[in-house]
Design an enzyme around this catalytic site. Sequence first.
Site, mmCIF file in Angstrom:
data_model
loop_
_atom_site.group_PDB
_atom_site.id
_atom_site.type_symbol
_atom_site.label_atom_id
_atom_site.label_comp_id
_atom_site.label_asym_id
_atom_site.label_seq_id
_atom_site.Cartn_x
_atom_site.Cartn_y
_atom_site.Cartn_z
ATOM 1 N N ASP A 181 62.276 53.457 102.363
ATOM 2 C CA ASP A 181 62.056 54.228 103.663
ATOM 3 C C ASP A 181 60.831 53.555 104.475
ATOM 4 O O ASP A 181 60.314 52.659 104.262
ATOM 5 C CB ASP A 181 61.446 55.741 103.380
ATOM 6 C CG ASP A 181 60.267 55.551 102.247
ATOM 7 O OD1 ASP A 181 59.683 54.400 101.768
ATOM 8 O OD2 ASP A 181 60.046 56.748 101.649
ATOM 9 N N ASN B 168 55.832 67.461 95.883
ATOM 10 C CA ASN B 168 56.895 68.378 96.091
ATOM 11 C C ASN B 168 58.346 67.930 95.518
ATOM 12 O O ASN B 168 59.296 68.646 95.705
ATOM 13 C CB ASN B 168 56.870 68.787 97.456
ATOM 14 C CG ASN B 168 57.429 67.575 98.130
ATOM 15 O OD1 ASN B 168 57.747 66.479 97.992
ATOM 16 N ND2 ASN B 168 57.171 67.942 99.812
ATOM 17 N N HIS C 7 59.757 65.007 96.248
ATOM 18 C CA HIS C 7 60.591 64.106 97.205
ATOM 19 C C HIS C 7 60.934 62.674 96.618
ATOM 20 O O HIS C 7 59.905 62.356 95.983
ATOM 21 C CB HIS C 7 60.099 64.031 98.526
ATOM 22 C CG HIS C 7 58.903 63.370 98.609
ATOM 23 N ND1 HIS C 7 57.742 64.051 99.277
ATOM 24 C CD2 HIS C 7 58.687 62.074 98.581
ATOM 25 C CE1 HIS C 7 56.852 62.934 99.336
ATOM 26 N NE2 HIS C 7 57.299 61.758 99.106
ATOM 27 N N GLU D 182 62.966 64.841 101.572
ATOM 28 C CA GLU D 182 62.179 66.187 101.258
ATOM 29 C C GLU D 182 62.885 67.511 100.972
ATOM 30 O O GLU D 182 63.898 67.267 100.804
ATOM 31 C CB GLU D 182 61.144 66.711 102.690
ATOM 32 C CG GLU D 182 60.348 65.592 103.322
ATOM 33 C CD GLU D 182 58.664 65.640 102.652
ATOM 34 O OE1 GLU D 182 58.957 65.853 101.403
ATOM 35 O OE2 GLU D 182 57.951 65.418 103.235
#
Length: 265
Positions: free
Chosen positions: A67, A136, A138, A143
């Site tokens: 990314d 979280n 990801h 996400e």
Amino acid sequence: MQIVILKDATEVAQYGANIFIEQIKNKANSVIGLATGSTPVALYQELIKKNQQDEVSFAEVSSFNLDEYLGLKGEHPQSYRHFMTEQLFNHINIVNSNTHVPPGDAVNPVLACNEYEEKIVQAGGIDVQLLGIGRNGHIGFNEPSSGLTSRTRVKTLTQATIDDNARFFAEDEYQPHLSITMGIGTILDSNKVVLLATGEGKADAIKDMVEGPLAAICPASALQLHRDAVIVIDEAAASKLSDTEFYKHIESENQKLLAQLANLN
Ligand SMILES: N[C@@H]1[C@@H](O)[C@H](O)[C@@H](COP(=O)(O)O)O[C@@H]1O
């Protein structure tokens, strides 16, 4: 999933690095998938050490990063391209033109995402993909609510991820809220995935990934579908799993089987 629970972050980095080193020793022109964040840094240091000791060569290796922040040029100190240059590429014998990071400054980011997918295919696909995990759940910048078969695309970051990564930015510095990330489907296409996590802050995400339902709310749970996913974690990150003794027992049986197979050769 192969769950490997080790004492600390040093052991996690060494175990993870060995997977990449063995891969490259077996196939000199391996295509490796790389990740950013603080977790992989120690693994990169191991790769640098082994490269400088001539134990492994990256001369024929290609790499694809997961990314990049959308809106940052590669030269920007907070860009993931810059991170990779500083943390790994500058210190090993990889050919720069064989390293790929999504272009954060693309004029047409949608087109750039499709081109990134095509480049991975042209390279023959990713042999081993390295992953970290967000608190979280990801992976890359996929996400919660990301499609479990998604491809490389533009993603909006959650406030939680922006806050977690704020430590890398100066107080008054522009911090992007968009990214280009490989999709979950792109990640699942890799032949092997190796996810590293250390520290108590990752314990909930690890529990959801390993023992929770397959669900877009925990993007990493998609790894439950992968045929060769290795989860390398320290005791702290494993602390919320329901039965760590069982996972350790499986791993010790795995190692015995591998030793038995090695004896056959
Ligand atoms: N896009 C990256 C992820 O690929 C990484 O896994 C995550 C966790 O980073 P850290 O290892 O610093 O906890 O950070 C960022 O959000």
